[in-house]
Structure formats: C-alpha cells, structure tokens
Design an enzyme around this catalytic site. Structure first.
Site, short mmCIF file in Angstrom:
data_model
loop_
_atom_site.label_atom_id
_atom_site.label_comp_id
_atom_site.label_asym_id
_atom_site.label_seq_id
_atom_site.Cartn_x
_atom_site.Cartn_y
_atom_site.Cartn_z
N TRP A 86 0.81 -1.22 0.00
CA TRP A 86 0.00 0.00 0.00
C TRP A 86 0.85 1.27 0.00
O TRP A 86 0.51 2.24 -0.68
CB TRP A 86 -1.02 -0.01 1.13
CG TRP A 86 -2.10 -1.00 0.81
CD1 TRP A 86 -2.35 -2.19 1.44
CD2 TRP A 86 -3.03 -0.94 -0.28
NE1 TRP A 86 -3.39 -2.85 0.81
CE2 TRP A 86 -3.82 -2.10 -0.23
CE3 TRP A 86 -3.29 0.00 -1.29
CZ2 TRP A 86 -4.84 -2.36 -1.16
CZ3 TRP A 86 -4.30 -0.24 -2.20
CH2 TRP A 86 -5.06 -1.41 -2.13
N ASP A 143 -1.22 6.74 6.22
CA ASP A 143 -2.33 5.94 5.72
C ASP A 143 -2.67 4.89 6.78
O ASP A 143 -2.00 3.87 6.88
CB ASP A 143 -1.91 5.26 4.40
CG ASP A 143 -2.96 4.25 3.92
OD1 ASP A 143 -4.03 4.12 4.56
OD2 ASP A 143 -2.70 3.59 2.89
N LYS A 178 -12.35 -1.38 7.20
CA LYS A 178 -11.77 -2.35 8.14
C LYS A 178 -12.29 -2.09 9.56
O LYS A 178 -13.07 -2.85 10.08
CB LYS A 178 -10.23 -2.31 8.09
CG LYS A 178 -9.67 -2.83 6.76
CD LYS A 178 -9.03 -1.74 6.02
CE LYS A 178 -8.29 -2.05 4.77
NZ LYS A 178 -8.55 -3.17 3.93
#
Ligand code: PMP
Length: 361
Positions: free
Chosen positions: A102, A173, A197
């Site tokens: 990511w 992030d 999530k």
C-alpha cells in the site's frame, strides 16, 4: 449452524451488535418512516447523525481542536491523490517510506503530481522482514511531507512508533489500523483511512487534517478531494456517503461503550499475541515478520508444506473460518483480526490450526 468467523482483510467484519442495530433501524430510522439512507443529508435528523459521529470520533482518538475531521469519498486510494494535491505544488518533493504494497501504491499515485522519493523501506534478515532503522532512511528536510503506512494490510507489517521527521509534516495511511490503538494525533499533519476495516462500509474515507493543511491545495484539485472545501462545508459540499457515515457512527458508539480505544487496544494485543504464539509454537506454520513489526491487525502465515494450502482453505471454510487466503502477492494465509473480531474467533482459528497440523503433520 456452525458459528462463522470472518477473517476478511476488507471489506471486513463489523461488530455484530452494530449490524443488528442497523438491521433494526433499517426501514424505519428513529420513527421517521424511512431509512437513514433515504433522507436528505441536509435534514436536521441526518445532520445530528453526522455531528454525533464526528464528535465521537474526535473523542475516541482525542483529536485536538486544531484538526478537522472529514468524511469523504474514494476510500484509501482516493487519498493517494488528495494528499499531493492538497499538500504540495508541482515540482515539490515528498518523502515516502515504502514498507509494503500500500505504501508502494501511494508512491505511484503521488508520482503523477510531484517527485515522490522513496527514502527507506524494509530489509530481509535471515528470511525475516523488518522495517529499516530510521537512521538508515534518507529523509529530505525540504520535502513537502513525509508519507508512510503504519500498517501494511497485505504483508502484515506494522510500525509502532511515529517517525521523527525533523518538522516535515507527517501523513499516515491508517486504513487498516485506525482506531485499533491509541495514537498522538498532534504528531501528524494528515491521517487518513478507507473505512472498510475498523470503521464501516467501503467507499468512505475518514481524513483527520491539521488546520495548517487546509489552504494549500493546487487550483486543479477536484473540489471533492479539496480538504479546505470539504472542511468549510462540514463534509457536505456534495452529497456524502450518508449510510456509511451513519454506520461509522454506530461503530464509534460501540467502541465507546466498550471502553474506548485504550480498551480495544488491550483486546487487540491479547488476540494477536495468542495467534502469533500459536504460529511460533508449531513448526507446521510460520510468520516471517520481525517481532517488532508484526501487525496486530493482519496476521499472515505460511504452511511449511504449501501443497496443503488448498486443503487448509477448504477445511477452514467448512469449519466456519472464512476468508483466510493470503493476498496473491504474499501467498499462504492471512487472518485479519480487526476490532470487531472477538477473541473467540481467534481461539477457534487456533484450535482448527492445531488440529489441522496434527492430522496432516
Ligand atoms: N491503504 C491501505 C493500508 C489499505 O489496506 C487499502 C485497502 N485494502 C487501501 C489503502 C486502499 O483502499 P481503497 O480500496 O478503499 O481505495
């Protein structure tokens, strides 16, 4: 019926109590005769929902008054573009720590807008992956910002301390570990995350941004990504993802009832300790991340004999343990154990793993 535990990396399981409440309120929200998703975002009733959610998130993460909380569109990746557009000018440099898929994805998107320099990353020592010590990173004092991903969802790599960037604004992030542990928001310029999530349904992004970052956006920044515009309109410049925002609010209330982030952090520590111990204590399984970087949220593991992967997945699914297949980049298995996963789910997984190892070892 077998009890099901869902180990999906995201969209991931949400707290059962939250889902039941949403179901109860689905058709007729608070006696309004319609669903919360059917009412105007500008109605008094919805504005109350939105304000309560924002207030509760501020409380949960102890967000200081000089930060804005934005509920916006485009998930995690939307912010890969929003960050450079809001925080830099063309030709600027940004420092990126790349510790997995990511943070790498963030670099390739940022590259469209500025010079994204990879300043550090991971190293493999004796087959074990760890994040390089900060003294080996090549930080640039003149960078517009420093970007990193404190929890790499795919590789299961977590960074437990906030880097020291010598005053360069820090952007994180936190898509896959926001609200899983206490954080000192004041160390960050921007914290963002896709919701799917630990917060709620996908599509929504939550952005926590310091006031000093609200008026630097490039002119070409799309309004729906422009932090200043979103903040000025209380995240309602355009129609926000109202149902996702409402559901996030229910998750925040659930967390507060549980005792807040400090309490859920203890539970997350206990759950991940149990699972890593089970992996480490059985030669049949291995996790190849250094102890100090093991994620509490995403636990990847390999079977010593990968030929048994398919059987493991088939039998675990039949036992009610869903979505354990590792990301295709990493292979093997991955158990995502976000806030909503009860410890019983982790215990059921360990029991299955031990039994599977005994039968196939
Ligand atoms: N960052 C991280 C750490 C993620 O785990 C994800 C999604 N799994 C993303 C960014 C991308 O999020 P989205 O798919 O919502 O754009």
């Amino acid at each position: 019926m077998t009890v099901t535990y869902n180990f999906s990396a995201g969209p991931a399981m949400l707290p059962t109590d939250v889902m039941l409440r949403a179901q109860q309120e689905f058709i007729n929200w608070q006696g309004q005769g319609c669903s919360v998703m059917e009412m105007s975002h500008r109605s008094k009733a919805f504005i109350e929902v939105a304000e309560r959610a924002t207030h509760n998130l501020r409380k949960l993460l102890a967000v200081p008054d000089d930060y804005q909380i934005l509920f916006t569109h485009g998930g995690g990746r939307g912010q890969f573009s929003a960050v450079p557009l809001n925080l830099s000018a063309a030709g600027d440099h940004a420092d990126h720590l790349v510790t997995g898929s990511w943070s790498k994805g963030a670099v390739s998107e940022a590259q469209n807008y500025l010079q994204a320099d990879v300043v550090g990353g991971v190293e493999v020592v004796d087959g074990i992956t760890q994040v390089q010590a900060q003294q080996n990173w090549k930080l640039n004092d003149k960078a517009s910002y420093f970007h990193y991903c404190p929890n790499e969802t795919v590789e299961g790599i977590e960074i437990n301390t906030v880097p020291d960037t010598n005053g360069v604004p820090i952007v994180a992030d936190m898509s896959s570990n926001i609200l899983s542990r206490t954080i000192d928001v004041s160390k960050f310029a921007v914290i963002y995350g896709g919701a799917q999530k630990n917060i709620g349904p996908s599509g929504l992004s939550v952005v926590i941004v310091h006031n000093s970052m609200l008026d630097k956006a490039r002119v070409e920044t799309p309004s729906i990504l422009n932090y200043g515009i979103i903040a000025k309109h209380d995240s309602m410049y355009n129609t926000p993802p109202t149902f996702a925002w409402y559901l996030a609010g229910l998750v925040f209330e659930w967390l507060l009832d549980l005792g807040g982030v400090a309490e859920v952090e203890k539970r997350n520590q206990a759950k991940s300790d149990l699972l890593y111990n089970a992996i480490d204590n059985n030669d049949f399984y291995a996790n190849r991340v250094a102890l100090q970087n093991r994620s509490r949220m995403n636990v990847p593991f390999h079977l010593a004999n990968p030929e048994l992967d398919a059987l493991f997945l088939k039998e675990s699914e039949a036992a009610g343990l869903k979505a354990l297949k590792g990301h295709r980049i990493v292979g093997g298995m991955r158990a995502s154990i976000y806030n909503a996963m009860p410890i019983e789910g982790v215990k059921a997984l360990i029991e299955f793993m031990n039994d599977f190892a005994k039968r196939n070892g």
